[in-house]
Scaffold this motif. Structure first.
Motif, short mmCIF file in Angstrom:
data_model
loop_
_atom_site.label_atom_id
_atom_site.label_comp_id
_atom_site.label_asym_id
_atom_site.label_seq_id
_atom_site.Cartn_x
_atom_site.Cartn_y
_atom_site.Cartn_z
N PHE A 92 0.84 -1.20 0.00
CA PHE A 92 0.00 0.00 0.00
C PHE A 92 0.87 1.25 0.00
CE2 PHE A 92 -2.29 3.38 2.17
CZ PHE A 92 -3.51 3.37 1.52
N PRO B 97 -4.59 -5.26 -1.18
CA PRO B 97 -5.29 -6.08 -0.17
C PRO B 97 -4.98 -7.57 -0.31
CG PRO B 97 -6.81 -4.48 -1.08
CD PRO B 97 -5.55 -4.41 -1.90
N SER C 251 -0.20 -2.58 8.43
CA SER C 251 -1.53 -3.12 8.18
C SER C 251 -2.63 -2.11 8.49
CB SER C 251 -1.75 -4.39 9.00
OG SER C 251 -1.74 -4.11 10.38
N TYR D 197 -5.12 -0.72 5.66
CA TYR D 197 -6.08 -1.66 5.07
C TYR D 197 -7.45 -1.59 5.72
CZ TYR D 197 -2.13 -3.33 2.53
OH TYR D 197 -1.05 -3.38 1.70
N GLY E 200 -10.22 -5.62 2.94
CA GLY E 200 -9.07 -5.07 3.66
C GLY E 200 -9.35 -4.85 5.13
#
Length: 127
Positions: free
Chosen positions: A16, A64, A92, A95, A102
């Motif tokens: 990401f 994701p 994380s 997400y 996600g």
């Protein structure tokens, strides 16, 4: 081997962030391109920007799924270190915005890490 899996897991969570960096770099290169001219038509400018951000969008779409692989590695990896705990929490976190897939990955990852935080934080940093 377990440490390598921990590094792989954090990289998979970090896709990401990689997508955001790629998008910013592409926009900077577009702005610095001598052939790029901005006219009065906003549709042309929007089209140029969207063409530049295609690769960042593709990376963002697959992130994701890479986070899901990172979460699976985290769940089955026996490696415990402070850096692994903190980097998994931090990477994380974004997400949570990718509802519902996600968000589920985020909830599973954070739930697992918070539940097992003592095993991560009480370990000496194995190298």
């Amino acid at each position: 081997m377990n440490k390598n899996l921990a590094v792989l897991s954090t990289v998979l969570f970090g896709v990401f962030v990689i997508a955001i960096v790629v998008g910013i770099v592409e926009l900077i290169f577009m702005a610095l391109d001598p052939n790029f001219t901005v006219g009065n038509d906003p549709k042309v400018l929007a089209g140029a920007i969207s063409q530049e951000l295609i690769s960042a969008a593709i990376i963002l779409i697959i992130s994701p799924f890479t986070a899901c692989m990172g979460a699976v590695i985290l769940l089955f990896n026996r490696f415990r270190a402070r850096w692994y705990f903190y980097w998994s929490l931090i990477l994380s976190l974004p997400y949570a915005l990718f509802f519902p897939f996600g968000t589920g990955i985020f909830a599973i990852t954070w739930g697992y890490l918070i539940y097992h935080r003592k095993t991560f934080l009480n370990q000496a940093d194995p190298t």
